[in-house]
Design a protein around this motif. Structure first.
Motif, PDB file in Angstrom:
ATOM      1  N   ARG A  53       0.882  -1.359   0.120  1.00 24.15           N
ATOM      2  CA  ARG A  53      -0.226  -0.120   0.025  1.00 24.15           C
ATOM      3  C   ARG A  53       0.831   1.168  -0.003  1.00 24.15           C
ATOM      4  O   ARG A  53       0.408   2.258  -0.632  1.00 24.15           O
ATOM      5  N   ALA A  54       2.026   1.341   0.934  1.00 22.04           N
ATOM      6  CA  ALA A  54       2.771   2.410   0.761  1.00 22.04           C
ATOM      7  C   ALA A  54       3.354   2.740  -0.523  1.00 22.04           C
ATOM      8  O   ALA A  54       3.506   3.941  -1.092  1.00 22.04           O
ATOM      9  N   ILE A  55       3.951   1.622  -1.216  1.00 22.34           N
ATOM     10  CA  ILE A  55       4.552   1.735  -2.611  1.00 22.34           C
ATOM     11  C   ILE A  55       3.458   2.370  -3.404  1.00 22.34           C
ATOM     12  O   ILE A  55       3.851   3.457  -4.311  1.00 22.34           O
ATOM     13  N   LEU A  56       2.177   1.854  -3.603  1.00 20.74           N
ATOM     14  CA  LEU A  56       1.448   2.285  -4.550  1.00 20.74           C
ATOM     15  C   LEU A  56       0.793   3.669  -4.345  1.00 20.74           C
ATOM     16  O   LEU A  56       0.618   4.144  -5.208  1.00 20.74           O
ATOM     17  N   THR A  57       0.739   3.853  -2.892  1.00 21.87           N
ATOM     18  CA  THR A  57       0.300   5.328  -2.509  1.00 21.87           C
ATOM     19  C   THR A  57       1.243   6.348  -3.084  1.00 21.87           C
ATOM     20  O   THR A  57       1.004   7.529  -3.538  1.00 21.87           O
ATOM     21  N   ARG A  58       2.649   6.230  -2.671  1.00 16.88           N
ATOM     22  CA  ARG A  58       3.777   6.974  -3.095  1.00 16.88           C
ATOM     23  C   ARG A  58       3.649   7.222  -4.764  1.00 16.88           C
ATOM     24  O   ARG A  58       4.098   8.193  -5.150  1.00 16.88           O
ATOM     25  N   PHE A  59       3.530   5.889  -5.399  1.00 14.86           N
ATOM     26  CA  PHE A  59       3.694   5.839  -6.671  1.00 14.86           C
ATOM     27  C   PHE A  59       2.525   6.854  -7.201  1.00 14.86           C
ATOM     28  O   PHE A  59       2.626   7.627  -8.099  1.00 14.86           O
ATOM     29  N   GLY A  60       1.268   6.761  -6.735  1.00 13.75           N
ATOM     30  CA  GLY A  60       0.145   7.527  -7.144  1.00 13.75           C
ATOM     31  C   GLY A  60       0.287   8.921  -6.707  1.00 13.75           C
ATOM     32  O   GLY A  60      -0.085   9.998  -7.792  1.00 13.75           O
ATOM     33  N   PHE A  61       1.183   9.358  -5.763  1.00 10.88           N
ATOM     34  CA  PHE A  61       1.119  10.794  -5.367  1.00 10.88           C
ATOM     35  C   PHE A  61       2.160  11.419  -6.294  1.00 10.88           C
ATOM     36  O   PHE A  61       1.818  12.558  -6.869  1.00 10.88           O
ATOM     37  N   ALA A  62       3.448  10.642  -6.500  1.00 15.21           N
ATOM     38  CA  ALA A  62       4.306  11.206  -7.570  1.00 15.21           C
ATOM     39  C   ALA A  62       3.498  11.251  -9.053  1.00 15.21           C
ATOM     40  O   ALA A  62       3.685  12.249  -9.678  1.00 15.21           O
ATOM     41  N   HIS A  63       2.606  10.323  -9.317  1.00 17.52           N
ATOM     42  CA  HIS A  63       2.010  10.381 -10.742  1.00 17.52           C
ATOM     43  C   HIS A  63       0.910  11.665 -10.571  1.00 17.52           C
ATOM     44  O   HIS A  63       1.059  12.406 -11.598  1.00 17.52           O
ATOM     45  N   GLY A  64       0.139  11.956  -9.756  1.00 16.33           N
ATOM     46  CA  GLY A  64      -0.631  13.066  -9.617  1.00 16.33           C
ATOM     47  C   GLY A  64       0.086  14.360  -9.504  1.00 16.33           C
ATOM     48  O   GLY A  64      -0.390  15.338 -10.147  1.00 16.33           O
ATOM     49  N   TYR A  65       1.150  14.403  -8.784  1.00 11.22           N
ATOM     50  CA  TYR A  65       2.081  15.753  -8.577  1.00 11.22           C
ATOM     51  C   TYR A  65       2.616  16.213 -10.093  1.00 11.22           C
ATOM     52  O   TYR A  65       2.479  17.157 -10.545  1.00 11.22           O
ATOM     53  N   ARG A  66       3.215  15.143 -10.852  1.00 10.00           N
ATOM     54  CA  ARG A  66       3.758  15.589 -11.883  1.00 10.00           C
ATOM     55  C   ARG A  66       2.583  15.848 -12.971  1.00 10.00           C
ATOM     56  O   ARG A  66       2.817  16.546 -14.012  1.00 10.00           O
ATOM     57  N   THR A  67       1.339  15.254 -12.975  1.00  9.39           N
ATOM     58  CA  THR A  67       0.451  15.325 -13.861  1.00  9.39           C
ATOM     59  C   THR A  67      -0.023  16.943 -13.677  1.00  9.39           C
ATOM     60  O   THR A  67      -0.248  17.472 -14.601  1.00  9.39           O
ATOM     61  N   ALA A  68      -0.172  17.317 -12.489  1.00 10.60           N
ATOM     62  CA  ALA A  68      -0.520  18.529 -12.173  1.00 10.60           C
ATOM     63  C   ALA A  68       0.247  19.562 -12.737  1.00 10.60           C
ATOM     64  O   ALA A  68       0.105  20.687 -13.247  1.00 10.60           O
ATOM     65  N   GLU A  69       1.672  19.281 -12.459  1.00 11.83           N
ATOM     66  CA  GLU A  69       2.782  20.413 -13.091  1.00 11.83           C
ATOM     67  C   GLU A  69       2.786  20.275 -14.425  1.00 11.83           C
ATOM     68  O   GLU A  69       2.872  21.532 -15.217  1.00 11.83           O
ATOM     69  N   ALA A  70       2.448  19.201 -15.221  1.00  9.14           N
ATOM     70  CA  ALA A  70       2.507  19.123 -16.765  1.00  9.14           C
ATOM     71  C   ALA A  70       1.454  19.993 -17.088  1.00  9.14           C
ATOM     72  O   ALA A  70       1.377  20.734 -18.246  1.00  9.14           O
ATOM     73  N   ALA A  71       0.193  19.942 -16.521  1.00  9.33           N
ATOM     74  CA  ALA A  71      -1.082  20.582 -17.045  1.00  9.33           C
ATOM     75  C   ALA A  71      -1.033  21.983 -16.946  1.00  9.33           C
ATOM     76  O   ALA A  71      -1.418  22.818 -17.538  1.00  9.33           O
ATOM     77  N   ARG A  72      -0.249  22.526 -15.692  1.00 12.04           N
ATOM     78  CA  ARG A  72      -0.150  23.928 -15.577  1.00 12.04           C
ATOM     79  C   ARG A  72       0.633  24.289 -16.795  1.00 12.04           C
ATOM     80  O   ARG A  72       0.332  25.515 -17.105  1.00 12.04           O
ATOM     81  N   ASP A  73       1.628  23.740 -17.207  1.00 10.02           N
ATOM     82  CA  ASP A  73       2.450  24.202 -18.328  1.00 10.02           C
ATOM     83  C   ASP A  73       1.769  24.285 -19.511  1.00 10.02           C
ATOM     84  O   ASP A  73       2.045  25.051 -20.422  1.00 10.02           O
ATOM     85  N   GLU A  74       0.790  23.383 -19.824  1.00 14.45           N
ATOM     86  CA  GLU A  74      -0.045  23.111 -20.975  1.00 14.45           C
ATOM     87  C   GLU A  74      -1.189  23.629 -21.170  1.00 14.45           C
ATOM     88  O   GLU A  74      -1.858  24.155 -22.338  1.00 14.45           O
TER      89      GLU A  74
END
Length: 544
Positions: A53-74
């Protein structure tokens, strides 16, 4: 621009020449949902549910954070509210979930309601119904996305989940201060140092287990000699066992069904382990089920699983052992005890490589190698109509017939020494040696219980031994009273007369009774005077 205006075709670009996918301008990859489900299962099996659960939660967190950063640029959205709403829209466009019509965002008082989740679907497929929410990646994604958008840490917790039987998944997001003590059970799964600690503890536990197994295997090899070192823990000093080991290793390389036959206690499960360890499936699980130990009404459910409500007491969906052994090997021990109805379903599972849970009307594919074992004479069972002929031939793609211990006497002493070392390690005692007399009795005994009987005898000997050596008195009575094994004459040798056989037998009994003619005569069922005359004829002087 509003969040509702987002379209996948506008956010996703493909460059076939470069082999690149870009989502909202950022490099992306396509992942198969079932593969992600298998990854989840492997993580849980390898490091436990908490660390997974910790691995998948942290993976999801990184995915969501990167998605938001990319969306702000685009993207150019109108307001912060639109940015918050865009997270759920983007998540849905990526195929991970589907929001319920009119659903609010996670930061709303009632949270966000999801009516379809790939993560809950895959958990149900590979692990069955859960007791707690299981959309760990989705919760992590929402947390990472909102933390980036809000500029502060937001923790999204799943309150209800399709994976545990709820009508939908509900995600609620708050800051740590707003959550208060309610966040404490969930916080460790978001914090990297907590994840590192969980993984470190899991790695240390696996390392300790591997060291124990390696130490035990080395002790067995040293005690049993070189014959065991190269046979996957099996002692194979005799030509008969060497042939079995060679054939087992050859068949291990192909994904064929194997039938292991032999008397009870000959080591059929050890041979199944050898086949598994020498095969490409060695990294997968090796699971075993004793078909004779489970009541017939429950056997089908144990093998193939059941759906919720399929019968009284079936309160949740449950995968059977076929599904649990996916990617590995399944040992069906005592397969000859299967009832006729289950034989039909087993045949279908082997032929179609799919199973149907009790109470369901759909089949599930299974990727498992089957090793069956029996102590019955299958050919006779088939002739008598007790076992299906078509299933017999399906199981007997390759047959490994284990010889009984009485037919592999070269293995008795190496086996005994290895079992002594194992028993001594369990009892925290120094490994004892066999006295010449004890070794002689072990070789003489016919071992009707095979290796299992030998193992029990060695455990008894270690428990009773007073020194560093196993004496004859430490062995069970039936082993102590073992007589010399008659040897077949060579082809050109003279066949022994009945008198020669009688002489050998009488002298052996006398030796076992330490020269006491009264006790020897009583065991032989003759008078002392008769024994005296026979000994005199053999050239043996009177008893002292």
């Amino acid at each position: 621009m509003r969040a509702a205006d987002l379209e996948l075709s506008e956010l996703l670009t493909v460059d076939p020449q470069a082999g690149e996918l870009r989502f909202s301008g950022a490099r992306a990859i396509l992942l198969d949902a079932v593969a992600m489900g298998l990854l989840r299962r492997q993580l849980i099996d390898s490091v436990g549910a908490a660390a997974a659960r910790a691995i998948l939660t942290r993976f999801g967190f990184a995915h969501g954070y990167r998605t938001a950063e990319a969306a702000r640029d685009e993207l150019a959205l109108e307001s912060d509210e639109e940015w918050r709403d865009a997270g759920g829209r983007i998540h849905a466009l990526q195929g991970m979930m589907r929001l319920a019509p009119g659903a609010d965002g996670p930061l709303s008082p009632g949270g966000a309601t999801v009516e379809a989740s790939y993560e809950a679907e895959q958990h149900l497929l590979h692990l069955g119904r859960a007791d707690a929410p299981v959309c760990w990646t989705l919760a992590g994604f929402a947390s990472g996305y909102l933390s980036c958008v809000e500029g502060r840490d937001i923790y999204v917790i799943e309150r209800r989940c399709l994976g545990r039987g709820d009508a939908g998944c509900v995600f609620a997001g708050r800051t740590a201060e707003a959550w208060g003590a309610d966040l404490d059970p969930h916080l460790p799964y978001f914090e990297a140092h907590r994840l590192d600690a969980s993984l470190r503890r899991a790695a240390e536990a696996l390392g300790r287990a591997e060291r124990r197994l390696k130490s035990r295997a080395e002790a067995l090899s040293r005690a049993a000699g070189a014959a065991a070192a190269d046979a996957g823990g099996l002692v194979a000093a005799s030509p008969a066992m060497q042939r079995v080991v060679e054939l087992a290793r050859r068949v291990a390389q192909v994904d064929a069904t194997v039938l292991v036959t032999g008397e009870s206690g000959t080591g059929k499960e050890r041979v199944a382990r050898l086949v598994h360890d020498a095969s490409p499936r060695a990294r997968g699980p090796l699971l075993a089920i004793n078909c004779a130990a489970i009541p017939e009404p429950l056997l089908e459910s144990e093998l193939f699983g059941h759906a919720r409500g399929a019968f009284t007491g079936a309160t949740r969906d449950r995968a059977g052992i076929f599904e649990a052994a996916a990617g590995g090997t399944l040992l069906l021990d005592e397969v000859g005890e299967l009832p006729a109805g289950v034989q039909v379903k087993l045949l279908r599972a082997l032929q179609a490589r799919e199973v149907r849970r009790v109470g369901e009307n759909r089949s599930r594919p299974v990727d498992v190698r089957v090793v069956a074992a029996t102590n019955r004479e299958f050919a006779a069972e088939v002739s008598a109509g007790c076992f299906r002929k078509d299933l017999y031939y399906r199981l007997k793609v390759v047959e490994l017939r284990l010889p009984p211990l009485r037919e592999r006497r070269e293995d008795v002493l190496p086996l005994a020494r290895g079992l002594l070392a194992q028993a001594a390690a369990r009892m925290r005692r120094p490994a004892p040696r066999l006295s010449p007399g004890a070794a002689d009795r072990l070789v003489r005994h016919t071992w009707p219980g095979n290796v299992r009987e030998l193992e029990n005898a060695m455990e008894r000997a270690v428990a009773l031994a007073e020194g560093r050596r196993i004496e004859v008195e430490d062995l069970p009575e039936e082993v102590r009273s073992a007589l010399p094994v008659p040897s077949a004459p060579a082809v050109e040798a003279r066949v022994r007369t009945l008198g020669d056989v009688e002489r050998e037998y009488i002298l052996a009994v006398l030796a076992r009774k330490e020269g006491n003619q009264t006790r020897a005569a009583a065991e032989l069922g003759i008078g002392v005077s008769t024994l005296y005359r026979k000994l005199k004829a053999y050239g043996r002087g009177p008893a002292r």
